[in-house]
Motif scaffolding. Structure first.
Motif: not given
Length: 158
Positions: A27-33, A51-53, A108-120, A126-129
C-alpha cells in the motif's frame, strides 16, 4: 456523476471486460484524503510530500533487494475506485475536452497510476520505504515498483 460539457463515456464499464488479474504488493501511505489531495506530484512536493511511504507485504519484501536510498523508482498503483468509462474528459484546468490518453487523470479505462519518486529511507526487512512524495490517497494499492534506469528511461536526443 455530472458530466462536463464535451465529455464522452464509452457506454460500458471496462472493468467488466478485464482479462488479467493483478495483485497488490502493498500500500501507499500518505496524509492525503478525498477533498485534501494534490492533483499531481509537483503539487504534492510543493505541499511537503504528504508523509509518503510504501508498505510492502511480507511475501514481496525480498523483491526490494538491490534498491537503495536516494534511488528514483517508478510506482504503479491502482486507482480502482475511480470512474472507468470516460474516454473524453473536460478537465477544469484545460480549455476544452481532451481524450483520456492525453491526460494524467486517474479517470481512465484501466485506473493505473504511474509515479516517479525518490526513496528517502529503505528498510527491506520491514518492507517500509519512505519516498519524497505521492499524490495518492492513503491506502492506495501498490501494484509494482520498477527502478528508474537512466540508460533506458531517459528520452533520446539532446
Amino acid at each position: 456523476m455530472t458530466a462536463r460539457a464535451g465529455e464522452e463515456a464509452l457506454g460500458f464499464d471496462p472493468g467488466d471486460r478485464s482479462f488479467a488479474g493483478v495483485a497488490a504488493i502493498g500500500r501507499i501511505r500518505s496524509a492525503w484524503r478525498a477533498g485534501d489531495c494534490p492533483r499531481n506530484l509537483r503539487q504534492a512536493r510543493e505541499r511537503g510530500g504528504g508523509h509518503a511511504r510504501l508498505e510492502i507485504d511480507a511475501p514481496y519484501r525480498p523483491g526490494l533487494a538491490g534498491l537503495a536510498e536516494g534511488q528514483w523508482i517508478w510506482l504503479l498503483a491502482w486507482y480502482g475506485d475511480r470512474r472507468r468509462d470516460l474516454i473524453v474528459q473536460a478537465p477544469a484546468h484545460a480549455e476544452g475536452p481532451r481524450g483520456t490518453f492525453a491526460l494524467r487523470s486517474p479517470v481512465r479505462p484501466n485506473p493505473v497510476a504511474l509515479q516517479l519518486v525518490r526513496i528517502t529511507t529503505l528498510d527491506a526487512e520491514t518492507g517500509r520505504l519512505e519516498i519524497d512524495a505521492t499524490d495518492a490517497f492513503d491506502g492506495t494499492p501498490l501494484l509494482d515498483i520498477k527502478p528508474w534506469l537512466d540508460t533506458v528511461d531517459r528520452p533520446p536526443g539532446p
